[in-house]
Design an enzyme around this catalytic site. Structure first.
Site, short mmCIF file in Angstrom:
data_model
loop_
_atom_site.label_atom_id
_atom_site.label_comp_id
_atom_site.label_asym_id
_atom_site.label_seq_id
_atom_site.Cartn_x
_atom_site.Cartn_y
_atom_site.Cartn_z
N LYS A 116 -31.58 23.57 15.54
CA LYS A 116 -31.42 22.13 15.70
C LYS A 116 -30.52 21.81 16.88
O LYS A 116 -29.81 22.67 17.40
CB LYS A 116 -30.83 21.53 14.42
CG LYS A 116 -29.37 21.89 14.21
CD LYS A 116 -28.78 21.18 13.00
CE LYS A 116 -27.28 21.44 12.95
NZ LYS A 116 -26.64 20.80 11.80
N GLY A 153 0.78 -1.24 0.00
CA GLY A 153 0.00 0.00 0.00
C GLY A 153 0.81 1.27 0.00
O GLY A 153 0.24 2.37 -0.10
N ASP A 176 -25.12 25.23 2.30
CA ASP A 176 -24.15 24.63 3.22
C ASP A 176 -22.82 24.48 2.49
O ASP A 176 -22.76 24.64 1.27
CB ASP A 176 -24.65 23.26 3.72
CG ASP A 176 -24.14 22.93 5.12
OD1 ASP A 176 -23.20 23.61 5.59
OD2 ASP A 176 -24.66 22.00 5.74
N ASP A 194 -28.30 25.50 10.05
CA ASP A 194 -28.14 25.64 11.50
C ASP A 194 -27.69 27.07 11.81
O ASP A 194 -27.34 27.84 10.91
CB ASP A 194 -27.15 24.61 12.07
CG ASP A 194 -25.79 24.66 11.38
OD1 ASP A 194 -25.29 25.79 11.15
OD2 ASP A 194 -25.24 23.60 11.07
N THR A 252 -28.32 16.17 7.85
CA THR A 252 -28.64 17.54 8.25
C THR A 252 -29.51 18.23 7.21
O THR A 252 -30.56 18.80 7.51
CB THR A 252 -27.34 18.36 8.44
OG1 THR A 252 -26.56 17.78 9.47
CG2 THR A 252 -27.65 19.80 8.81
#
Length: 323
Positions: A199, A43, A227, A175, A235
């Site tokens: 919220k 990897g 957002d 929010d 959300t």
């Protein structure tokens, strides 16, 4: 002996989002510098450039998408290779800044991973960072060097303004924490009203939100829900349902970063939103696309910012002096 200084721009692309890099290269009228990149059996990532990079102004573009840590590590290795090959200046272009949500400590014994990211790239050899719509503005201060914070708002708002010119629009923040961003959107759209969703969120359960109530005038209006990113979509879809329940005529979701983890695509396609407008800062595979999705290209903005940095021009001028 004397020499006239000359500048050469070279664009380098990681493997996470080559389509965006090619778009940026086309806008700049350059080609992506060829490189050999592969993984060892365990990897480990290897990168080597196929041509000289000595003295160049290097721009290394990589979107931090899943697998996130591989994308970040590959970009760090690319920067290290450039530094050791005597590139004159190295600008890290990250359309999506990984770990940006971890920008402060909510509780004791937590990391500030967004700062760690900045430290890693500085240590690797980056002279400058360029990113699109950071999760919070304070991240600019984490990197010990210039940070170009590009904003997709003009692109997204321009599309909304042109497409829904005759609608009565209310800009909605999902929010209270993103009300400032919504205010900028409202200004961009000509001074539209604002609303937000009140919220609560359980700090011990990430990606789980309880939407409470809508604060602001949304009844009978086209609500543009804004957002910076959509991850699992919890959300934004709950906020959409709240707006429809509060009498909104239609809901348009507009966001910059399409993380779209897990059930996000299914949630967005079935939440009742008329249209979901995203940018291509992150790759959106075909299986995560749906009928009411619109994807706008961020490449012209990134390319123009790279051009301004290369020419020692003003990146702020791209945002009417507000960046």
């Amino acid at each position: 002996m004397s020499a006239t200084p000359k500048k050469s721009l070279k664009l380098f692309s990681g493997s996470s989002h080559p389509e965006l890099a090619e778009e940026v290269a086309k806008q700049l009228d350059v080609t992506v510098t060829p490189q050999a990149a592969y993984k060892f059996a365990n990897g480990e990532i290897f990168v080597r450039y196929d041509e000289s990079v000595r003295g160049c102004d290097a721009f290394v573009i990589q979107s931090h998408c899943n697998p996130l840590n591989d994308a970040i590590m590959e970009q760090l290795i690319m920067v290290d290779a450039l530094k050791r090959a005597s590139a004159k200046r190295i600008t890290v272009v990250m359309p999506f800044y990984g770990y940006a949500r971890q920008d402060k400590k909510h509780k004791g014994r937590e990391p500030i991973s967004a700062r760690l990211m900045a430290d890693l790239f500085k240590t690797a050899g980056a002279d400058r960072i360029m990113a699109v719509d950071l999760h919070t503005d304070q991240i600019q201060g984490f990197f010990d060097g210039p940070v170009d914070h590009l904003m997709a708002q003009k692109l997204l708002a321009g599309y909304i303004r042109d497409t829904y010119a005759n609608e009565q629009i209310t800009v909605v923040s999902p929010d209270s924490g993103r009300v400032r961003v919504a205010e900028k959107w409202a200004d961009e759209l000509g001074g539209t009203p604002l609303a937000f969703i009140h919220k609560t969120r359980d700090p011990n359960k990430p990606n789980q939100v309880v939407a409470n109530r809508v604060v602001g005038d949304v009844e009978g209006r086209l609500c543009v829900l804004v957002d910076d990113m959509i991850d699992t979509g919890g959300t934004i879809t709950k906020a959409t349902e709240q707006l429809i329940a509060a009498g909104a005529k239609d809901v348009i979701i507009a966001a910059t970063h399409a993380v779209l983890s897990g059930p996000a695509a299914e949630r967005l396609s079935s939440c009742g939103a008329k249209e979901v407008v995203l940018t291509n800062t992150l790759p959106i595979p075909e299986e995560r696309r749906f009928p009411n999705l619109t994807v706008l290209s961020i490449a012209p903005l990134v390319a123009e910012a790279i051009h301004q940095v290369f020419e020692d021009g003003s990146v702020t001028s791209l945002f009417d002096g507000r960046a």
